[in-house]
Motif scaffolding. Structure first.
Motif, PDB file in Angstrom:
ATOM      1  N   UNK A   1       1.134   8.603 -11.049  1.00  0.00           N
ATOM      2  CA  UNK A   1      -0.076   7.945 -10.961  1.00  0.00           C
ATOM      3  C   UNK A   1      -0.396   6.592 -10.319  1.00  0.00           C
ATOM      4  N   UNK A   2      -1.831   7.284 -10.213  1.00  0.00           N
ATOM      5  CA  UNK A   2      -2.441   5.856  -8.845  1.00  0.00           C
ATOM      6  C   UNK A   2      -3.643   5.540 -10.243  1.00  0.00           C
ATOM      7  N   UNK A   3      -3.199   3.792  -8.994  1.00  0.00           N
ATOM      8  CA  UNK A   3      -2.844   2.533 -10.183  1.00  0.00           C
ATOM      9  C   UNK A   3      -4.150   2.039  -9.249  1.00  0.00           C
ATOM     10  N   UNK A   4      -5.315   1.641  -9.523  1.00  0.00           N
ATOM     11  CA  UNK A   4      -6.109   0.468  -9.017  1.00  0.00           C
ATOM     12  C   UNK A   4      -6.275  -0.041 -10.156  1.00  0.00           C
ATOM     13  N   UNK A   5      -7.029  -1.406  -8.992  1.00  0.00           N
ATOM     14  CA  UNK A   5      -6.625  -3.272  -9.440  1.00  0.00           C
ATOM     15  C   UNK A   5      -7.091  -4.236  -8.583  1.00  0.00           C
ATOM     16  N   UNK A   6      -7.058  -5.074  -8.400  1.00  0.00           N
ATOM     17  CA  UNK A   6      -6.608  -6.553  -7.139  1.00  0.00           C
ATOM     18  C   UNK A   6      -6.082  -6.876  -6.056  1.00  0.00           C
ATOM     19  N   UNK A   7      -4.344  -6.644  -6.996  1.00  0.00           N
ATOM     20  CA  UNK A   7      -3.535  -6.334  -6.461  1.00  0.00           C
ATOM     21  C   UNK A   7      -3.481  -5.523  -5.186  1.00  0.00           C
ATOM     22  N   UNK A   8      -2.989  -6.382  -4.212  1.00  0.00           N
ATOM     23  CA  UNK A   8      -2.613  -5.313  -2.858  1.00  0.00           C
ATOM     24  C   UNK A   8      -1.585  -4.430  -2.666  1.00  0.00           C
ATOM     25  N   UNK A   9      -0.553  -4.552  -4.002  1.00  0.00           N
ATOM     26  CA  UNK A   9       0.543  -3.496  -3.847  1.00  0.00           C
ATOM     27  C   UNK A   9      -0.198  -2.228  -4.869  1.00  0.00           C
TER      28      UNK A   9
END
Length: 187
Positions: free
Chosen positions: A95-103
């Motif tokens: 899975x590919x994660x998008x968001x505000x977190x640097x990880x």
């Protein structure tokens, strides 16, 4: 010590002044975008591997791990483009994660974007957007139809734009463009 992950690019607050010399001493006169292929040289099952005279670790195929899902011979992939970052996802990827977190795999540093906003997964040979945020995700397909996805999932077919956390009209600078290549459509 450099804390960036392998393959992650530096983020600059302002655009560079052209022309300038890069770290190799070459003149840069315009933006040079690079396509980031997450599989880094893996050979798919439908391609034939031909060894080069001087073998390098990039051109040699990776050994298959037991229990690894095969892509079923489909040549489909999903291209995600956000500002200068271009990512090519394949059905065999996790899975590919998008968001505000640097990880996250794709970092969108805006206040209306959740830390872990949305994931892109592969299901049945196609790509699916799974929203896991409080503000939701707006999905515009190639016909121009805009759908609001909140705590739900939606198949990514064809091409279009994703707006994380706010409507597309209010978030024109932070849109994620997606393009679903051949044989990667959900049936």
């Amino acid at each position: 010590m450099d804390l960036r992950r392998k393959g992650e690019r530096r983020r600059y607050e302002r655009r560079p002044n052209y022309p300038f010399r890069d770290s190799f001493g070459e003149w840069v006169i315009s933006n040079r975008r690079r396509l980031v292929d997450r599989r880094a040289g893996e050979i798919s099952e439908d391609q034939e591997y031909v060894p080069s005279p001087s073998p390098s670790p990039i051109t040699q195929p990776k050994p298959s791990r037991p229990g690894e899902k095969s892509s079923g011979g489909s040549g489909g992939s999903l291209l995600l483009h956000y500002r200068d970052a271009v990512v090519n996802l394949h059905p065999s990827d996790d899975g590919f994660l998008m968001g505000r977190n640097r990880q996250c795999d794709l970092v969108v540093p805006k206040e209306f974007v959740s830390r872990r906003h949305a994931r892109v997964e592969c299901r049945n040979g196609g790509f699916v957007l799974v929203d896991q945020s409080l503000n939701g995700t707006y999905l515009q397909d190639k016909t121009g139809e805009v759908r609001f996805i909140h705590q739900d999932d939606a198949p990514l077919t064809g091409s279009g734009y994703l707006s994380l956390g706010s409507p597309l009209t209010e978030n024109a600078d932070n849109l994620v463009y997606f393009y679903c290549r051949e044989n990667a459509l959900v049936t």
